[in-house]
Design a protein around this motif. Structure first.
Motif, PDB file in Angstrom:
ATOM      1  N   GLU A   1     -10.854  33.011  26.959  1.00  0.00           N
ATOM      2  CA  GLU A   1     -10.509  32.627  25.594  1.00  0.00           C
ATOM      3  C   GLU A   1     -11.753  32.590  24.708  1.00  0.00           C
ATOM      4  O   GLU A   1     -11.712  33.062  23.562  1.00  0.00           O
TER       5      GLU A   1
ATOM      6  N   LYS B   1      -5.944  32.762  18.929  1.00  0.00           N
ATOM      7  CA  LYS B   1      -5.592  34.119  18.493  1.00  0.00           C
ATOM      8  C   LYS B   1      -6.092  34.393  17.076  1.00  0.00           C
ATOM      9  O   LYS B   1      -6.611  35.473  16.779  1.00  0.00           O
TER      10      LYS B   1
ATOM     11  N   ASN C   1     -12.206  27.873  29.676  1.00  0.00           N
ATOM     12  CA  ASN C   1     -11.505  29.158  29.779  1.00  0.00           C
ATOM     13  C   ASN C   1     -12.402  30.220  29.141  1.00  0.00           C
ATOM     14  O   ASN C   1     -12.381  30.427  27.932  1.00  0.00           O
TER      15      ASN C   1
ATOM     16  N   THR D   1      -8.647  24.234  21.440  1.00  0.00           N
ATOM     17  CA  THR D   1      -8.330  25.293  22.399  1.00  0.00           C
ATOM     18  C   THR D   1      -6.998  25.071  23.120  1.00  0.00           C
ATOM     19  O   THR D   1      -6.522  25.966  23.817  1.00  0.00           O
ATOM     20  N   SER D   2      -6.395  23.900  22.958  1.00  0.00           N
ATOM     21  CA  SER D   2      -5.063  23.692  23.535  1.00  0.00           C
ATOM     22  C   SER D   2      -3.977  24.346  22.685  1.00  0.00           C
ATOM     23  O   SER D   2      -2.831  24.474  23.123  1.00  0.00           O
TER      24      SER D   2
ATOM     25  N   LYS E   1      -2.946  27.716  21.388  1.00  0.00           N
ATOM     26  CA  LYS E   1      -3.234  29.135  21.627  1.00  0.00           C
ATOM     27  C   LYS E   1      -3.181  29.960  20.349  1.00  0.00           C
ATOM     28  O   LYS E   1      -3.850  31.004  20.249  1.00  0.00           O
TER      29      LYS E   1
END
Length: 373
Positions: A273, A251, A270, A244-245, A247
């Motif tokens: 996300e 996407k 998050n 998750t670091s 991005k």
């Protein structure tokens, strides 16, 4: 030698003393050796000599007072394995049975059984007693004490026989981490048509990946904030890994997940996300219990018909089914054994997120007749 004495209110029973490691008021999370006198053994109860007990994140939330102040000495621990050494006359187990105890030790009893227990969903019973620091509601008084101890007494229907294929150290983690992750997969019918994700590859997450693989899920996505468990996630059954670091990875995963288990209670989660990765008509299931409120905007939920739901443990029937499934499919926790005397160090390590992936406390053979099988 096993005792064959049935439970009762004789002098020996009245003088019984169990010893464990308790959280105490003002103890700053440090467990202390503590003894107590258990309730007299009822006709439907068994006494278990504990050989193993897993260390769960819930124990840490309690001992560090993340869920509220500690008002009395209380022994945590709810992933318990041991041997039946005493039984009441109406108990369903025999002396010497190897059993496990999870998050509950009692529900409503007698003729006035609630609707939830009648339907087989005893985890929702309003008169349930959780395994430690919980008042009994059966009219006999007393407060439950947990498995960081030498012995425990529970109603026999909350002590589950362990399949011979599963060792005692391995069995312990199934009674919280195992059932917590198995139940939502069963409820939402995870299988060949399911694109499943697991957030957090820790004590719960590493078992969830194995369940998903055994159930034949179409895709199994491990989600973490770091790559340090990436290789292990694939060994556990993941077919894809999202950091998750990064991005761009988030996407690329947009609208791709049908069912997601969140096992991570981090304040750094998050939620926007996570929701962006959920497919239409999907469910994001909360298994961890954050100490702080969860905040998110509702656009993802409304536009994609995404549901955020919770999942609370599992029923007695679910536990029996889970153990049989684990035995058949070779699902096993990855554990590190520690002696009970090192419970404070073990709890500190769990609090720091160090285990790979579950710590199980083990009673010395000289003080317990239980053995692994």
């Amino acid at each position: 030698m096993f005792s064959s004495q049935a439970g009762g209110t004789g002098e020996e029973d009245k003088s019984a003393t169990f010893t464990g490691w308790a959280a105490v008021p003002g103890g700053n999370g440090l467990l202390q050796k503590w003894s107590y006198h258990p309730r007299p053994l009822a006709a439907e109860e068994v006494e278990i000599e504990i050989s193993h007990c897993g260390v769960c994140g819930s124990d840490i939330h309690f001992t560090t007072e993340g869920w509220g102040p500690i008002t009395r000495p209380a022994i945590p621990g709810h992933e318990i394995v041991g041997l039946v050494v005493k039984r009441g006359e109406d108990a369903t187990h025999q002396i010497g049975d190897r059993v496990g105890v999870g998050c509950l030790v009692a529900c409503c009893r007698g003729p006035s059984v609630c609707d939830w227990c009648r339907k087989g969903d005893d985890q929702f019973c309003e008169k349930k007693t959780v395994t430690f620091n919980s008042p009994y509601k059966d009219g006999r008084g007393g407060i439950s004490e947990g498995g960081f101890a030498d012995r425990i007494r529970v109603y026999s229907d909350y002590a589950f026989k362990i399949p011979k294929e599963i060792s005692s150290p391995d069995a312990a983690s199934f009674f919280c981490a195992g059932i917590t992750t198995y139940t939502p997969l069963k409820r939402y019918k995870a299988g060949p048509n399911t694109r499943l994700a697991v957030i957090g590859i820790g004590g719960l997450g590493h078992i969830a990946l194995q369940w998903a693989a055994a159930m034949g899920c179409r895709e199994i996505v491990a989600i973490s904030g770091r790559d340090n468990k990436k290789e292990e996630a694939f060994k556990l059954g993941a077919t894809k890994f999202i950091n998750t670091s990064d991005k761009e990875q988030i996407k690329e995963a947009a609208r791709s997940i049908d069912l997601c288990l969140c096992t991570n209670a981090s304040r750094n989660n998050n939620w926007e996300e996570y929701l962006s990765m959920m497919a239409p008509l999907s469910q994001l299931v909360l298994l961890a219990l954050p100490e702080e409120p969860i905040t998110f905007v509702g656009s993802h939920l409304v536009s994609q018909d995404v549901a955020i739901v919770g999942s609370h443990l599992g029923s007695k029937g679910d536990i029996v089914e889970m153990l049989e499934f684990a035995a058949k499919h070779g699902v096993r926790p990855w554990i590190e054994k520690r002696p009970f005397e090192d419970c404070n160090e073990a709890c500190n390590d769990v609090h720091a997120g160090k285990p790979r992936y579950r710590i199980v406390l083990e009673m010395k053979p000289s003080t317990s007749t239980s053995t692994s099988s």
